[in-house]
Design an enzyme around this catalytic site. Structure first.
Site, PDB file in Angstrom:
ATOM      1  N   TRP A 128       2.332  -7.015   2.903  1.00  0.00           N
ATOM      2  CA  TRP A 128       1.676  -6.558   1.666  1.00  0.00           C
ATOM      3  C   TRP A 128       1.703  -5.046   1.563  1.00  0.00           C
ATOM      4  O   TRP A 128       1.918  -4.500   0.483  1.00  0.00           O
ATOM      5  CB  TRP A 128       0.257  -7.118   1.574  1.00  0.00           C
ATOM      6  CG  TRP A 128       0.240  -8.620   1.467  1.00  0.00           C
ATOM      7  CD1 TRP A 128      -0.333  -9.494   2.332  1.00  0.00           C
ATOM      8  CD2 TRP A 128       0.846  -9.425   0.434  1.00  0.00           C
ATOM      9  NE1 TRP A 128      -0.128 -10.787   1.912  1.00  0.00           N
ATOM     10  CE2 TRP A 128       0.590 -10.773   0.759  1.00  0.00           C
ATOM     11  CE3 TRP A 128       1.577  -9.131  -0.722  1.00  0.00           C
ATOM     12  CZ2 TRP A 128       1.038 -11.839  -0.041  1.00  0.00           C
ATOM     13  CZ3 TRP A 128       2.024 -10.186  -1.515  1.00  0.00           C
ATOM     14  CH2 TRP A 128       1.755 -11.511  -1.172  1.00  0.00           C
ATOM     15  N   ASP A 157      -6.336  -2.181   0.123  1.00  0.00           N
ATOM     16  CA  ASP A 157      -6.200  -3.560  -0.332  1.00  0.00           C
ATOM     17  C   ASP A 157      -7.059  -4.409   0.599  1.00  0.00           C
ATOM     18  O   ASP A 157      -6.767  -4.530   1.791  1.00  0.00           O
ATOM     19  CB  ASP A 157      -4.719  -3.961  -0.226  1.00  0.00           C
ATOM     20  CG  ASP A 157      -4.474  -5.437  -0.560  1.00  0.00           C
ATOM     21  OD1 ASP A 157      -5.437  -6.179  -0.809  1.00  0.00           O
ATOM     22  OD2 ASP A 157      -3.278  -5.830  -0.567  1.00  0.00           O
ATOM     23  N   LYS A 182      -8.533 -15.105  -2.325  1.00  0.00           N
ATOM     24  CA  LYS A 182      -8.606 -15.319  -0.887  1.00  0.00           C
ATOM     25  C   LYS A 182     -10.045 -15.618  -0.484  1.00  0.00           C
ATOM     26  O   LYS A 182     -10.327 -16.646   0.097  1.00  0.00           O
ATOM     27  CB  LYS A 182      -8.086 -14.087  -0.131  1.00  0.00           C
ATOM     28  CG  LYS A 182      -6.705 -13.606  -0.574  1.00  0.00           C
ATOM     29  CD  LYS A 182      -5.591 -14.528  -0.124  1.00  0.00           C
ATOM     30  CE  LYS A 182      -4.287 -14.345  -0.881  1.00  0.00           C
ATOM     31  NZ  LYS A 182      -3.614 -13.078  -0.712  1.00  0.00           N
TER      32      LYS A 182
HETATM   33  C1  LIG Z   1      -2.383 -12.431  -1.233  1.00  0.00           C
HETATM   34  C2  LIG Z   1      -2.355 -10.977  -1.025  1.00  0.00           C
HETATM   35  C3  LIG Z   1      -1.743 -10.115  -1.953  1.00  0.00           C
HETATM   36  C4  LIG Z   1      -1.037 -10.609  -3.189  1.00  0.00           C
HETATM   37  O1  LIG Z   1      -1.941 -11.104  -4.089  1.00  0.00           O
HETATM   38  P1  LIG Z   1      -1.503 -11.604  -5.538  1.00  0.00           P
HETATM   39  O2  LIG Z   1      -2.842 -11.736  -6.222  1.00  0.00           O
HETATM   40  O3  LIG Z   1      -0.789 -12.883  -5.371  1.00  0.00           O
HETATM   41  O4  LIG Z   1      -0.675 -10.559  -6.165  1.00  0.00           O
HETATM   42  C5  LIG Z   1      -1.803  -8.758  -1.706  1.00  0.00           C
HETATM   43  N1  LIG Z   1      -2.426  -8.267  -0.624  1.00  0.00           N
HETATM   44  C6  LIG Z   1      -3.013  -9.071   0.284  1.00  0.00           C
HETATM   45  C7  LIG Z   1      -3.687  -8.463   1.475  1.00  0.00           C
HETATM   46  C8  LIG Z   1      -2.996 -10.439   0.111  1.00  0.00           C
HETATM   47  O5  LIG Z   1      -3.577 -11.237   1.019  1.00  0.00           O
END
Ligand SMILES: *Cc1c(COP(=O)(O)O)cnc(C)c1O
Length: 360
Positions: free
Chosen positions: A101, A171, A195
């Site tokens: 990511w 993030d 998540k």
């Molecule tokens: C799942 C995830 C993403 C991507 O998320 P989307 O909403 O599908 O764009 C980005 N960063 C992390 C840490 C993730 O777990």
């Protein structure tokens, strides 16, 4: 009706209480005679839903008044572009690469400016967090970027990097609301909610006010400018209304559990059961350096791909779903987010013990 223990990395398990409440309110939301899906985002009922949700996440995280909370769309992946478009005044940013990511975010940022990858753990398949106490932070960097919990590899920053005064952008998709956080250490905290908070379709951005300006990169679309959404209190256009409503219910649920301190305690207790078993198992092995282990995503392997596949299949038959690891790591991954009950983790460990006996 029977529910499984769902170890999916995302979209992922939600608290059963929240799902039941949403079901009860489906046909008639509190006397409105309609569901939240059917109502105007400008209605009084929805205004109360979104303002209450914002207040509750502010209470939970202790978000100071000089930060805005935005409910946006486009997933975490859209932030990979929105962050540089809004924050890259010098067109320079530093990225710490701890997994897919962060890698994707850095690659996207490269469309807009110079990206310095000031640390990486790619040399060992992202199985650890690099030492970030004294990194070569660029003098003209607009921000330093991290992915705080690495969903795929199961690592977590236990200490934030020393950004040497630069704005930290994080993030937190897979560790959102899993433990207390000092918001003042960040310029931007963001995450997709699918998540650890709610249904797919909402991304929450917590951003310090001085970073919200009209001075964005030329050509930045109105919809990708933080100021648009901050000025309109996330109602510039139709927001992901039903998703925000569910997030609001999860915030209330976390409050009822005792807030983020209590979530941390629960999450540590759950993770310990699994890690303790992995540390003494003769069949299964954790893939992450112990000090950097995530409380949320726990990857493990047997070392034999066929045996891994057999485990995933038999676990599914036993009501333990979505344990297959990410294709880049192989093996298994148990995501044990806030809403995964303790009993789910002990059921998994009991199953692993049985499997070990039968297959060693
Ligand atoms: C799942 C995830 C993403 C991507 O998320 P989307 O909403 O599908 O764009 C980005 N960063 C992390 C840490 C993730 O777990």
């Amino acid at each position: 009706m029977s529910r499984v223990y769902n170890f999916s990395a995302g979209p992922a398990v939600l608290p059963e209480e929240v799902l039941k409440e949403a079901a009860d309110e489906m046909l008639d939301y509190r006397g409105t005679g309609m569901s939240v899906m059917e109502m105007s985002h400008r209605s009084k009922a929805f205004e109360e839903i979104i303002t209450t949700a914002e207040q509750d996440i502010r209470d939970l995280m202790g978000i100071p008044d000089n930060y805005k909370v935005l409910f946006l769309q486009g997933g975490a992946s859209q932030q990979f572009a929105m962050i540089p478009m809004n924050l890259m005044k010098n067109r320079v940013a530093d990225y710490i690469i701890t997994g897919q990511w962060a890698k994707k975010a850095a690659k996207e940022a490269e469309k807009y400016g110079k990206v310095n990858r000031i640390a990486s753990s790619e040399d060992k398949t992202f199985s650890y967090i690099p030492d970030c106490s004294d990194l070569p932070v660029s003098e003209d960097a607009d921000y330093v970027y991290i992915c705080e919990n690495n969903t795929i590899y199961g690592t977590k920053f236990k200490e934030l990097p020393n950004t040497k005064g630069k704005t930290l952008v994080a993030d937190v998709s897979s560790c959102f609301l899993s433990e207390p956080v000092d918001v003042t250490k960040y310029g931007v905290i963001y995450g997709g909610v699918q998540k650890n908070i709610g249904p797919a379709g909402v991304v929450i951005v917590i951003i310090r006010e001085d970073l919200i300006t009209e001075d964005v990169l030329p050509g930045t679309p109105t919809m990708l400018t933080y100021k648009t959404h901050a000025d309109a209190k996330s109602l510039y256009n139709t927001p992901p209304a039903y998703g925000i409503y569910i997030c609001g219910k999860v915030f209330k649920w976390i409050k009822a559990q005792g807030g983020l301190e209590a979530m941390k305690e629960r999450n540590e207790k759950k993770a310990k059961v699994l890690y303790d078993f992995l540390d003494q198992s003769r069949l299964f092995k954790g893939t992450v350096v112990p000090k950097d282990r995530s409380l949320m995503n726990v990857p493990f392997v047997t070392g034999d791909a066929d045996l891994d596949a057999k485990f995933v299949k038999e676990a599914k038959e036993a009501g333990l779903e979505n344990l297959k690891g990410h294709r880049t790591v192989g093996g298994m991954r148990a995501s044990i987010y806030n809403a995964m009950p303790y009993e789910g983790v002990t059921a998994l460990v009991d199953f692993m013990k049985k499997f070990e006996k039968e297959n060693l």
